[in-house]
Design an enzyme around this catalytic site. Structure first.
Site, PDB file in Angstrom:
ATOM      1  N   ASP A   1       0.772  -1.256   0.000  1.00 30.71           N
ATOM      2  CA  ASP A   1       0.000   0.000   0.000  1.00 30.71           C
ATOM      3  C   ASP A   1       0.804   1.308   0.000  1.00 30.71           C
ATOM      4  O   ASP A   1       1.771   1.443   0.738  1.00 30.71           O
ATOM      5  CB  ASP A   1      -0.853   0.103   1.265  1.00 30.71           C
ATOM      6  CG  ASP A   1      -1.561  -1.162   1.632  1.00 30.71           C
ATOM      7  OD1 ASP A   1      -1.521  -2.121   0.858  1.00 30.71           O
ATOM      8  OD2 ASP A   1      -2.154  -1.184   2.719  1.00 30.71           O
TER       9      ASP A   1
ATOM     10  N   SER B   1      -0.231   0.351   7.404  1.00 32.07           N
ATOM     11  CA  SER B   1      -0.566   1.535   6.595  1.00 32.07           C
ATOM     12  C   SER B   1      -1.060   2.715   7.412  1.00 32.07           C
ATOM     13  O   SER B   1      -1.635   2.551   8.485  1.00 32.07           O
ATOM     14  CB  SER B   1      -1.612   1.160   5.555  1.00 32.07           C
ATOM     15  OG  SER B   1      -0.977   0.420   4.551  1.00 32.07           O
TER      16      SER B   1
END
Ligand code: FRU
Length: 499
Positions: free
Chosen positions: A39, A99
């Site tokens: 990500d 993330s």
């Protein structure tokens, strides 16, 4: 102060990254220095430049204890690599810095918010992974973890919220100075919800409601949320796991969806009006956005799908890359996306044709390439036609195809013959707006990726190809007769910095 683990990651990169030649990397898409990335994180404006961090495991081409890699750019196209920003080096994030996002503070510091992961053994012996939200403060290169970490833990969850699936904070600062943050969470029904938190200083956070919940309708856990106003609407992005397919709109597995509606910031109520897929291709996940000083909302995503992460090209030394940053808008209640306009500054060697009659298969001189930006407009020549195909990355053995069928207004992307030696998804079909047989494709290719934008960005479809770069022919094919306009540019990054 740089921890041993962070130093180790920085030294590892510096030592081994130079063995990967630039020619193996995408020319203008972000890839990891070495090893694995997933990500995009911390996509933000900082001191007049755009910073991007990413989930990073430098030591192998497989997912592992997550670090944050770091790059920056002035124009979304040429990127500069910066030292690894975060390593899993504290008690509360010892199993990974997952993330998160970033904001420039009014006092000039760069504030990061991320998910700290730590595993613990339960009394019955089962290992569990706890997720909390943490902060780090830095100057654009070095980041110090906040002494008050973690700032959000199980005690900040609404009733029934899971402390094991509580991740991916995306935060921003409102005009009145308040900080707001959305975080993915699993609720008591086993599916996802997006929680809202508020803070006056960016470090102390309070639960402020639930923006929206999945209720087992669009997949299960909702990962990587983003939440922003756009063109008079409010947009919630999230990446659900375990989706079920629905018509041609949602495919099974890992998806990325967009919920469009209205937001009342006083009552903190989001009223959802429409739900759609963000990208109709194969490799697209976990998008994140920023707002540029000139008011554009730009989105970037991981150009992969979790299910395909075993599909490594032979001898890969890095795995994973990001999509091209895309400008977003909402038109007629739908999300529209197009490549950042800065890409056009790199166009060169224009080749254009107009009103070319295509029946059967045709090549046009000068049309070939694997690093290119090409727009193809198609319309019926007289009566309707059965299908039109654009073939790219083609040689005697390989071809990747984008096909349009006017009768059902569907586009099919097909990479079955692109050279991938794995039995994974190679074909996707999706609906586009019928326009009497007319369709417009913009294809942006960067060695081993293809990003397709249909009808000025009404749909996008993204995927990775492992076709040898020597396969660079382009052809046009029709069952029936069509008229085609083509405008194709090479992209020139001379003196540029590939990351
Ligand atoms: C999404 C995701 C996130 C998590 C990260 C871990 O791809 O699963 O939810 O923070 O990857 O690398």
């Amino acid at each position: 102060m740089i921890s041993e683990l962070l130093k180790q990651a920085r030294d590892f990169e510096a030592r081994y990254m130079p063995f990967i030649p630039d020619s193996e990397r995408p020319a203008f898409h972000v890839s990891g220095g070495i090893g694995w990335i997933n990500d995009p994180n911390g996509f933000s404006v900082y001191k007049g430049e755009y910073h991007l961090f990413f989930q990073y495991h430098p030591y192998s081409v497989k997912w592992g204890p997550m670090h944050w890699g770091h790059v920056k750019t002035k124009d979304f196209i040429r990127w500069e690599r910066l030292p690894v920003a975060l390593a899993p080096d504290t008690e509360y994030d010892r199993n990974g810095c997952f993330s998160g996002s970033a904001v420039e503070l009014p006092d000039g510091r760069h504030l990061l918010m991320y998910t700290g992961v730590h595993r613990m053994r339960r009394d019955d012996g089962v290992m569990e992974e706890y997720q909390t939200q943490c902060m780090a403060v830095g100057d654009g290169t070095d980041y110090e973890k906040y002494e008050g970490n973690p700032v959000l833990t199980a005690k900040d969850l609404p009733e029934g919220g899971s402390a094991l699936d509580f991740r991916d904070p995306k935060f921003w600062q409102e005009e009145d100075g308040t900080f707001r943050c959305v975080v993915g969470n699993r609720t008591a029904d086993g599916s996802g919800a997006i929680l809202l938190y508020e803070s006056r200083d960016g470090f102390h956070w309070q639960y402020a409601g639930t923006v929206d919940s999945c209720r087992n309708e669009y997949g299960r856990m909702w990962e990587c949320p983003d939440f922003f106003p756009l063109d008079g609407k409010q947009v919630l992005l999230t990446s659900p796991q375990e989706m079920l397919a629905l018509g041609l709109e949602f495919h099974a597995g890992y998806g990325s969806i967009c919920l469009i509606g209205d937001w009342n910031s006083k009552t903190r109520k989001f009223s959802r009006e429409r739900v759609q897929s963000i990208d109709y291709g194969i490799d697209f996940y976990a998008p994140q956005t920023l707002k540029t000083p000139d008011g554009r909302r730009i989105m970037i995503a991981w150009m992969q799908n979790w299910t395909n992460t075993n599909c490594l090209p032979p001898n890969a030394r890095f795995f994973g890359e990001m999509t091209l940053p895309r400008e977003l808008s909402v038109k007629n209640g739908r999300l529209v996306q197009n490549p950042v306009r800065e890409l056009e500054n790199y166009r060169c060697s224009r080749v254009a044709y107009q009103d070319v009659l295509v029946t059967g298969e045709t090549n046009m001189p000068g049309l070939r390439g694997r690093i290119m930006d090409m727009t193809v407009s198609v319309r019926p020549a007289g009566n309707s036609y059965r299908w039109f195909k654009l073939n790219v990355a083609k040689d005697g053995e390989h071809v990747t195809t984008v096909r349009y069928k006017p009768e059902c207004s569907t586009v099919r992307v097909d990479r079955s013959r692109c050279g991938i030696r794995y039995d994974v998804v190679h074909v996707r079909d999706f609906l586009v707006r019928p326009q009497g047989g007319a369709v417009k494709f913009r294809v942006v290719m960067d060695r081993h990726s293809l990003e397709l934008f249909v009808n000025d960005g009404e749909q996008a479809a993204t995927f990775i190809l492992y076709t040898p770069e020597s396969a660079d022919s382009v052809s046009f094919e029709a069952d029936g007769a069509v008229l085609v306009d083509v405008e194709k540019y090479d992209l020139n990054f001379e003196g540029g910095n590939n990351v």
